[in-house]
Scaffold this motif. Structure first.
Motif, mmCIF file in Angstrom:
data_model
loop_
_atom_site.group_PDB
_atom_site.id
_atom_site.type_symbol
_atom_site.label_atom_id
_atom_site.label_comp_id
_atom_site.label_asym_id
_atom_site.label_seq_id
_atom_site.Cartn_x
_atom_site.Cartn_y
_atom_site.Cartn_z
ATOM 1 N N HIS A 201 65.051 33.021 42.388
ATOM 2 C CA HIS A 201 66.102 32.020 42.202
ATOM 3 C C HIS A 201 65.703 30.885 41.272
ATOM 4 N N SER B 30 64.781 22.109 40.691
ATOM 5 C CA SER B 30 65.713 22.548 39.642
ATOM 6 C C SER B 30 66.423 21.361 39.002
ATOM 7 N N ASP B 31 66.858 20.412 39.835
ATOM 8 C CA ASP B 31 67.536 19.219 39.314
ATOM 9 C C ASP B 31 66.591 18.380 38.455
ATOM 10 N N GLN C 142 66.028 22.980 50.058
ATOM 11 C CA GLN C 142 66.232 21.607 49.577
ATOM 12 C C GLN C 142 65.219 21.254 48.488
ATOM 13 N N ASN D 17 65.981 23.166 45.235
ATOM 14 C CA ASN D 17 67.113 22.549 44.538
ATOM 15 C C ASN D 17 66.689 21.254 43.852
#
Length: 350
Positions: free
Chosen positions: A230, A208-209, A202, A205
């Protein structure tokens, strides 16, 4: 290595060293030096994520803290592109660095110790705004509410204290604090290593956002190569205070050129109990950073070591012109090393 005239490069670090004194005796005289970071060269382009990996004690965190001047470098330059011009952070005064810290922020590793338990979430996140004298209380409350919502929390939680949140939520508060001044660069010092695996995904992510939304540049420090794969565009591998390999993430995991990078790939666990994983453990121990070996730092553990490795230190050099793949090994062009992709396919066919 990069050219500082390259307009894409936002950070360019040359010859970075950080030595810590070893004090002995009742007079606390200096008897030697721990070479935590020992001549590191690397660069980060604007908008990309550079992953920094290696064993504990290899100098990853110290490098990151020297970049943001939480630690003063012993030697070297830390060039940061500000308003189109490269400035050396290592030469700046404390007052000058205060301005630069609006552009470069850090997310700390441990969300339990990086937040003051006596301060509310509002005070924690607005502290950078107060320090830099930006806006008043009303503006601070609005800004904190916006940041909390953006990192996946709720604005009404700003009056709570850190002990009322889980580890993942605390790390989100730390991320919100780092974003308060709209920085260009974030030093992410193992931001998910203290979190559960499900929460790690979480937070990754979220990072990254945020990078895409705010056009951020990341220096992502970690010891878990599966995490770095990743999130990173490029990866720098460190060993005993030195950079031993740096390449595009896909290229490094597919075609490592340094024996230590190969050993790290072999250590990545595969989350499938049905597979018969094949691992060849790396022999020996990490040498004492106060007394590193002559020649190549990795010569005490390298399975491919030869006589020259004990005499000459290999420079960090590009494997081929324009390849953007740098490695510090005398035999990088001769060795055929196993990457993560080949190991994964081998394990799956076993």
């Amino acid at each position: 290595m990069s050219d500082m005239s390259d307009s894409q490069v936002i950070l360019d670090i040359r010859g970075l060293k950080k030595y810590f004194p070893i004090k002995k005796g009742i007079f606390r005289t200096t008897a030697g030096w721990v070479r935590a970071v020992d001549g590191v060269d690397f660069f980060i382009r604007e908008g990309e994520t550079l992953g920094v990996v290696g064993e504990s004690g290899c100098g990853k965190t110290t490098t990151g803290r020297c970049v943001i001047r939480l630690l003063d470098p012993t030697e070297g330059t830390v060039n940061f592109r500000k308003d189109g011009t490269m400035v050396n952070l290592a030469d700046m005064t404390r007052k000058q660095m205060k301005e630069i810290r609006r552009e470069i922020q850090i997310i700390f590793q441990d969300p339990f110790s990086s937040l003051d338990p006596r301060m509310s979430v509002l005070d924690i996140i607005r502290e950078p705004l107060r320090v830099h004298d930006i806006g008043g209380r009303k503006q601070h409350i609005e800004r904190v509410g916006e940041l909390l919502e953006r990192v996946g929390l709720r604005a009404y939680q700003m009056d709570r204290y850190p002990h009322e949140f889980s580890g993942g939520q605390r790390q989100r508060i730390g991320i919100a604090r780092a974003l308060a001044l709209d920085p260009e660069v974030l030093i992410c010092d193992e931001p998910v290593s203290a979190l559960d695996v499900s929460v790690q995904a979480q937070v990754l992510n979220l990072l990254s956002d945020l990078q895409e939304e705010f056009h951020l540049t990341y220096m992502f420090i970690a010891h878990d190569l599966s995490v770095v794969e990743h999130i990173s565009d490029r990866v720098m591998v460190m060993y005993l205070g030195k950079a031993v390999e740096m390449a595009n993430s896909t290229e490094l995991y597919k075609n490592p050129k340094h024996p230590y990078s190969e050993a790290l790939m072999m250590a990545i666990p595969i989350a499938d109990p049905r597979l018969q994983t094949k691992r060849e453990p790396l022999g020996g121990n990490v040498p004492d950073p106060a007394n590193p070996p002559e020649g190549c730092n990795f010569n005490t553990r390298c399975p491919y070591v030869q006589d020259i490795c004990y005499k000459e230190e290999p420079p960090l050099a590009e494997t081929a012109e324009g390849s953007d793949h740098f490695v510090a090994c005398h035999f990088a062009a001769d060795l055929s090393l196993a990457g993560w992709e080949s190991r994964r396919s081998t394990d799956e066919s076993a």
